[in-house]
Design an enzyme around this catalytic site. Structure first.
Site, PDB file in Angstrom:
ATOM      1  N   ASP A 190     -49.979  32.950   3.238  1.00  0.00           N
ATOM      2  CA  ASP A 190     -48.761  32.957   2.417  1.00  0.00           C
ATOM      3  C   ASP A 190     -48.493  34.386   1.953  1.00  0.00           C
ATOM      4  OD1 ASP A 190     -46.731  32.519   0.584  1.00  0.00           O
ATOM      5  OD2 ASP A 190     -48.066  31.651  -0.934  1.00  0.00           O
TER       6      ASP A 190
ATOM      7  N   ASP B  45     -45.465  31.016  -2.488  1.00  0.00           N
ATOM      8  CA  ASP B  45     -45.015  29.635  -2.652  1.00  0.00           C
ATOM      9  C   ASP B  45     -46.078  28.624  -2.215  1.00  0.00           C
ATOM     10  OD1 ASP B  45     -44.940  29.923   0.085  1.00  0.00           O
ATOM     11  OD2 ASP B  45     -42.829  29.358   0.327  1.00  0.00           O
TER      12      ASP B  45
ATOM     13  N   ASP C 261     -46.438  31.753   6.166  1.00  0.00           N
ATOM     14  CA  ASP C 261     -45.154  32.183   6.702  1.00  0.00           C
ATOM     15  C   ASP C 261     -45.367  33.263   7.755  1.00  0.00           C
ATOM     16  OD1 ASP C 261     -45.600  34.562   5.090  1.00  0.00           O
ATOM     17  OD2 ASP C 261     -44.876  33.390   3.390  1.00  0.00           O
TER      18      ASP C 261
ATOM     19  N   ASP D 188     -44.000  26.601  19.997  1.00  0.00           N
ATOM     20  CA  ASP D 188     -44.140  25.152  20.147  1.00  0.00           C
ATOM     21  C   ASP D 188     -42.735  24.569  20.323  1.00  0.00           C
ATOM     22  OD1 ASP D 188     -45.137  22.523  20.031  1.00  0.00           O
ATOM     23  OD2 ASP D 188     -46.629  23.103  18.534  1.00  0.00           O
TER      24      ASP D 188
ATOM     25  N   ASP E 232     -44.388  19.997  23.223  1.00  0.00           N
ATOM     26  CA  ASP E 232     -44.867  18.847  22.467  1.00  0.00           C
ATOM     27  C   ASP E 232     -44.594  17.544  23.220  1.00  0.00           C
ATOM     28  OD1 ASP E 232     -45.874  17.759  19.877  1.00  0.00           O
ATOM     29  OD2 ASP E 232     -43.844  16.927  19.742  1.00  0.00           O
TER      30      ASP E 232
ATOM     31  N   GLU F 280     -48.328  19.257  26.357  1.00  0.00           N
ATOM     32  CA  GLU F 280     -49.163  18.275  25.664  1.00  0.00           C
ATOM     33  C   GLU F 280     -49.051  16.950  26.398  1.00  0.00           C
ATOM     34  OE1 GLU F 280     -49.993  16.327  21.271  1.00  0.00           O
ATOM     35  OE2 GLU F 280     -47.953  16.916  21.795  1.00  0.00           O
TER      36      GLU F 280
ATOM     37  N   HIS G 267     -54.316  21.011  15.349  1.00  0.00           N
ATOM     38  CA  HIS G 267     -53.767  20.554  14.074  1.00  0.00           C
ATOM     39  C   HIS G 267     -53.733  19.038  13.967  1.00  0.00           C
ATOM     40  CE1 HIS G 267     -50.519  20.383  16.938  1.00  0.00           C
ATOM     41  NE2 HIS G 267     -49.783  19.679  16.097  1.00  0.00           N
ATOM     42  N   ASP G 268     -53.967  18.338  15.069  1.00  0.00           N
ATOM     43  CA  ASP G 268     -53.944  16.877  15.066  1.00  0.00           C
ATOM     44  C   ASP G 268     -55.341  16.257  15.098  1.00  0.00           C
ATOM     45  OD1 ASP G 268     -51.174  16.644  15.043  1.00  0.00           O
ATOM     46  OD2 ASP G 268     -51.007  16.631  17.220  1.00  0.00           O
TER      47      ASP G 268
END
Length: 525
Positions: free
Chosen positions: A25, A29, A33, A102, A204, A271, A333-334
């Site tokens: 970050d 926030d 980013d 992605d 994806d 994917e 990430h999954d």
């Protein structure tokens, strides 16, 4: 002997996945980013990887954290803007790295202007850019298809009195790739980013992109039982992996290849979760190729024992077409963190396996420091999949926690409480701490990647499985006059070393020894 420089970078190299919300970050926030990624590029470059894959950065209501796209040709304000993207891309290329975006072609957000237009009227010019169907005779959904996030894959629209299809959340309506105008618009989005200089895409859920005509019911899965995700009640025979999808993949490849120049190869990574025989079809043919790398998740999906992995590797290698190049993944990430699944000692062995098998490896952020299990309190859960089907262990937040950089407040990730909790051991398990420790997980990854870069046998060499004691996975990598042998002990007991040679690397120590210690891997020349 083939010169490795004759092979494209995506065969020789390693991909590093960045989940932008959780990397760094820069504006306080609590959400990562693009400027934060740029700030931490030296860490990525120092690993010895070759490319960065960014999870989605496009404008989005964030119902599924970026996989619900409302504009394919811009950057979400929480991540930055197009000038920030251009600065990041320039900085990535300046370090000799590549950048993959992605791309999310199966569905958009319900807030995308295309869908807002589509649902405004049955007469809309964009009505058929999405998949609309009348109700069944009983007034219910058109068929029995189940969303991957649970519940019906159809949502009723009272204004136009039809259902629309959503393979995931109702906020993610499926695009109709049979419509030529929609197809052209999506190819234009790919061109937008290729013209900007990106080096390719991770695509994806590519195998979802076309549905069977007539929308027949999917058959029941006889092996489903309570406690398994609702998606798996049915076999997705008619809602995924349709023959017509391969022509779309081939068109994507032709478009991407049109941007390839000598020394600047572009790449498509798809994917795709399918059995080997169907998975291999996504390479296409030499005359009409499809994706360069259909993602291979079998190291995540299979039991972690030598017998299972040996058979899986052999079967996967045997399934590849002559023009197909293998690839391997142990985290994303999954998926659950590899260190959470196996424990740190075996996560080190997994790192050795990932980076010494034949094929292109993909490394997920945080695995290089061994982030393990992160319990997410109920009031901090953000993953819609977990919120919709709680208690069955399918939550993805545990793999999306912020990157811990040092032992300062909020681990150097942010100046405020991050959007997800940090790993509980972040004061000691962070990048700065491991940089100072030559026996750390980070040091192991750097040594492995350095060795892989220095020895073409590990990146592009031939591969041969070898016999070894129970619990040991052994193989040879050979390129020109260099022969390397790898032995991985997947148990917590010492095993006989199956061969002799000069030890190039062990996660324990590099001193000569004739026994493969518990949880040890060895690379020998």
């Amino acid at each position: 002997m083939q010169n490795t420089s004759d092979q494209p970078w995506w065969q020789r190299g390693t991909v590093y996945q960045v989940y932008p919300r959780s990397f760094q970050d820069s504006d306080g926030d609590g959400i990562g980013d693009l400027a934060g990624i740029e700030r931490r590029l030296d860490h990525i470059a120092s690993l010895g990887v070759d490319a960065i894959w960014l999870s989605p950065i496009f404008p989005s209501p964030m119902a599924d954290f970026g996989y619900d796209v409302s504009d394919y040709c811009d950057v979400a304000p929480i991540f930055g803007d197009l000038p920030a993207f251009d600065r990041l891309l320039t900085a990535i290329h300046a370090r000799g790295l590549k950048l993959l975006l992605d791309f999310v072609p199966n569905h958009s957000s319900d807030q995308h202007p295309w869908f807002i237009d589509s649902r405004s009227s049955r007469d809309s010019a964009k009505r058929d850019w999405y998949i609309w169907r009348d109700a069944a005779p009983d007034g219910g959904p058109p068929n029995n298809w189940i969303s991957d996030f649970g519940g019906s894959a159809w949502e009723w629209d009272p204004a136009t009195e039809q259902y629309y299809l959503h393979a995931f959340l109702k906020q993610q309506p499926d695009l109709n790739w049979r419509h030529p105008d929609l197809r052209r618009a999506m190819f234009d989005a790919m061109r937008f980013w290729l013209d900007r200089g990106v080096d390719g895409f991770r695509i994806d859920v590519l195998w979802h992109i076309i549905k069977a005509e007539g929308f027949p019911d999917n058959p029941a899965n006889p092996y489903w039982r309570p406690g398994i995700t609702e998606r798996d009640r049915l076999i997705q025979r008619h809602s995924t992996d349709q023959p017509e999808a391969h022509a779309i993949a081939a068109d994507m490849r032709a478009l991407t290849d049109s941007y390839t120049a000598p020394g600047h190869e572009r790449v498509l990574i798809g994917e795709i979760f399918l059995p080997n025989d169907r998975h291999a079809r996504w390479y296409g043919t030499p005359e009409r190729p499809q994706v360069h790398l259909p993602f291979n998740f079998q190291l995540i999906e299979n039991r972690w024992d030598a017998t299972t992995l040996r058979a899986m590797i052999a079967n996967y290698e045997a399934s590849l077409p002559a023009h197909g190049w293998p690839n391997w993944v142990i985290g994303s990430h999954d998926a659950p963190r590899i260190a959470a699944r196996l424990g740190e000692p075996q996560a080190r062995v997994a790192a050795m396996l990932l980076l010494t098998l034949r094929g292109t490896p993909t490394l997920y952020q945080g695995d290089e420091i061994g982030i393990g299990e992160v319990a997410i309190p109920g009031d901090r859960i953000r993953d819609p999949q977990d919120l919709r089907q709680p208690g069955i262990g399918i939550g993805r937040d545990r793999s999306r926690t912020p990157m811990p950089w040092d032992d300062s407040a909020f681990a150097g990730f942010s100046t405020v409480e991050p959007w997800l909790p940090l790993n509980p051991d972040w004061p000691t398990r962070n990048v700065a701490a491991q940089q100072a420790d030559p026996r750390s997980m980070l040091a192991l990854y750097r040594r492995l990647l350095s060795l892989r870069r220095a020895l073409p046998a590990l990146s592009v060499g031939d591969f041969r499985l070898l016999d070894a004691a129970d619990g040991v996975l052994a193989y040879e990598r050979r390129h020109g006059g260099t022969a390397l042998r790898v032995a991985l002990n997947l148990t917590d007991e010492a095993k006989p070393l199956p061969f002799e040679g000069d030890i190039l690397l062990s996660p324990l120590d590099d001193a000569p020894h004739d026994t493969l210690r518990a949880n040890e891997g060895i690379i020998l020349r």
